[in-house]
Write an enzyme that holds these catalytic residues in place. Structure first.
Site, PDB file in Angstrom:
ATOM      1  N   GLU A 324       0.818  -1.205   0.000  1.00  0.00           N
ATOM      2  CA  GLU A 324       0.000   0.000   0.000  1.00  0.00           C
ATOM      3  C   GLU A 324       0.852   1.256   0.000  1.00  0.00           C
ATOM      4  O   GLU A 324       1.870   1.339   0.681  1.00  0.00           O
ATOM      5  CB  GLU A 324      -0.979  -0.001   1.185  1.00  0.00           C
ATOM      6  CG  GLU A 324      -0.347  -0.085   2.552  1.00  0.00           C
ATOM      7  CD  GLU A 324      -1.382  -0.227   3.669  1.00  0.00           C
ATOM      8  OE1 GLU A 324      -2.401  -0.920   3.453  1.00  0.00           O
ATOM      9  OE2 GLU A 324      -1.170   0.344   4.740  1.00  0.00           O
ATOM     10  N   CYS A 325       0.447   2.207  -0.814  1.00  0.00           N
ATOM     11  CA  CYS A 325       1.049   3.530  -0.924  1.00  0.00           C
ATOM     12  C   CYS A 325       2.568   3.442  -1.159  1.00  0.00           C
ATOM     13  O   CYS A 325       2.989   3.010  -2.226  1.00  0.00           O
ATOM     14  CB  CYS A 325       0.717   4.365   0.309  1.00  0.00           C
ATOM     15  SG  CYS A 325       0.806   6.154   0.005  1.00  0.00           S
TER      16      CYS A 325
END
Length: 431
Positions: A324-325
């Site tokens: 994520e991210c």
């Protein structure tokens, strides 16, 4: 019956000195305190942990409904033996996804906790009282105390205090003086957590609190008589004898303590690894690449060739991976032209403004529903299909596809709050 003290620190606006005050309060109580931050913040809980040496959790009424929020909060309070609870509110008291939704006020009212309201001192005497009275009338929570922050004049403060008491009936009004010893450096994602000078700021703030405020008046006594069976009811499905490998170092440190507790409650053994410093990724059943600040460590990440090869091999295997991210950026071909893992055919780059999909998200992958949050200053050039999540932005209700699911590796910009799902299975099982 065990009793503990809570301190719920909120403010009229962002920038009122709430984080600085909370740092000082935590420094005063650090031998016997656990802390929380409202909202989906990563940075302030890291600051809390650096000051106290103890875990810091999130409280978010978008991620969790009232019953689950109470279970989460009172469960942690019961599991810990500390006698003080400090909660730092996000933004202004009433600020949320909509008025009073997922705000500090919303959380305080659902947990039935009174709050302390901080307001920055302005050259105003007779206006400040009516302003606070308006907030008091709009709030669902009980405003127990007022603190005037960045106060330059004790004489002005005494006049403001009189106005506040007359207009609101709130008698607990304190002064937190302005001081150059309380300045904290900023960076584009918030407070600079890579420098230790904020520990000195915490010490300075605690001295000012001791000299000016009776913290016992700010506290609220909690009776820990919440239904313990309800609190400690674990999900039936467990993952004993299973391992999850999680990235954690200076570059990848955006990790909800709540998610770690979720994994532990599931019976998972947590293995940490460092994309910066380790030579290869450990053997595990599930892999989780967290967000953080990879853009600050591009040269070192790019030079760790053995780790890049090891991660690429895992992503090309049948083992499930979620990134994520910042973790998603790391699995792309490059960040700002520095070579990364190269599993996803994308190139990421930093920009000077926040990306447009900032905010709370309702997320769906097939029949798995979960909630999350997006906050980043980078963007991607995609050379393969965006095919993973169906997302509804909570605020605007805009819908779009996000992220890439390739083999069993899922990459997206969404920060996921795993406890928000009603599924007993882990999301990794649905890849």
């Amino acid at each position: 019956m065990r009793k503990i003290k809570s301190f719920f620190i909120t403010s009229l606006f962002t920038g009122s000195g709430k984080t600085t005050f909370t740092m000082g309060l935590l420094n005063l109580l650090k031998k016997d305190v656990i802390s929380f931050k409202t909202g989906p913040d990563f940075i302030d809980p890291i600051l809390h942990m650096k000051i106290t040496g103890k875990k810091s959790y999130n409280l978010d009424s978008f991620f969790l409904d009232k019953d689950r929020l109470n279970n989460h909060f009172y469960g942690i309070c019961k599991e810990n033996k500390n006698e003080n609870i400090v909660i730092e509110g996000a933004m202004g008291l009433l600020d949320g996804v909509r008025k009073n939704e997922a705000s500090s006020d919303d959380i305080a009212s659902k947990l039935e906790l009174p709050v302390t309201l901080l307001i920055e001192s302005y050259p105003s005497i007779h206006t400040i009282g009516p302003i606070i009275n308006g907030i008091k009338n709009s709030a669902r929570s009980d405003i127990k105390s007022i603190i005037i922050t960045k106060s330059k004049s004790e004489k002005m403060f005494n006049l403001q205090k009189k106005s506040i008491i007359e207009e609101t009936g709130i008698k607990n009004v304190f002064r937190f003086p302005k001081s150059d010893l309380l300045n904290i450096k900023d960076r584009h994602l918030g407070l600079n957590i890579h420098e230790d000078d904020f520990l000195k700021v915490a010490e300075n703030a605690s001295k000012l609190i001791q000299d000016n405020i009776d913290i016992n008046i700010l506290s609220h006594q909690i009776n820990l008589n919440y239904d313990s069976e309800k609190i400690f009811n674990k999900n039936k499905l467990d993952y004993k004898n299973k391992k999850i490998a999680i990235s954690k170092d200076e570059a990848f440190n955006f990790l909800y303590e709540d998610n770690l507790k979720y994994f532990e409650d599931k019976g998972l053994e947590i293995l940490y690894f460092s994309p910066l410093n380790d030579k290869e990724i450990p053997d595990a059943d599930f892999y989780y690449f967290t967000g953080g600040y990879p853009e600050l460590f591009l040269k070192k990440l790019s030079k760790n060739k053995s780790m890049l090869r090891s991660v690429n091999k895992i992503c090309n295997s049948e083992k499930p991976v979620i990134a994520e991210c910042g973790g998603f950026m790391y699995l792309s071909k490059s960040i700002n032209n520095y070579k990364m893992v190269g599993f996803f055919d994308c190139d990421s780059y930093m920009q000077n403004r926040m990306f447009k999909t900032f905010g709370y998200q309702n997320i769906k992958l097939n029949d798995f529903e979960i909630k999350g949050h997006e906050f980043h200053y980078s963007d991607m050039n995609y050379n393969e299909e965006i095919n993973a999540f169906n997302i509804i932005m909570e605020s605007s209700k805009n819908t779009f596809k996000s992220g890439i699911l390739k083999n069993k590796t899922l990459g997206s910009y969404s920060h996921l709050y795993f406890k928000s799902s009603s599924k007993e299975e882990l999301l990794w099982e649905f890849l």
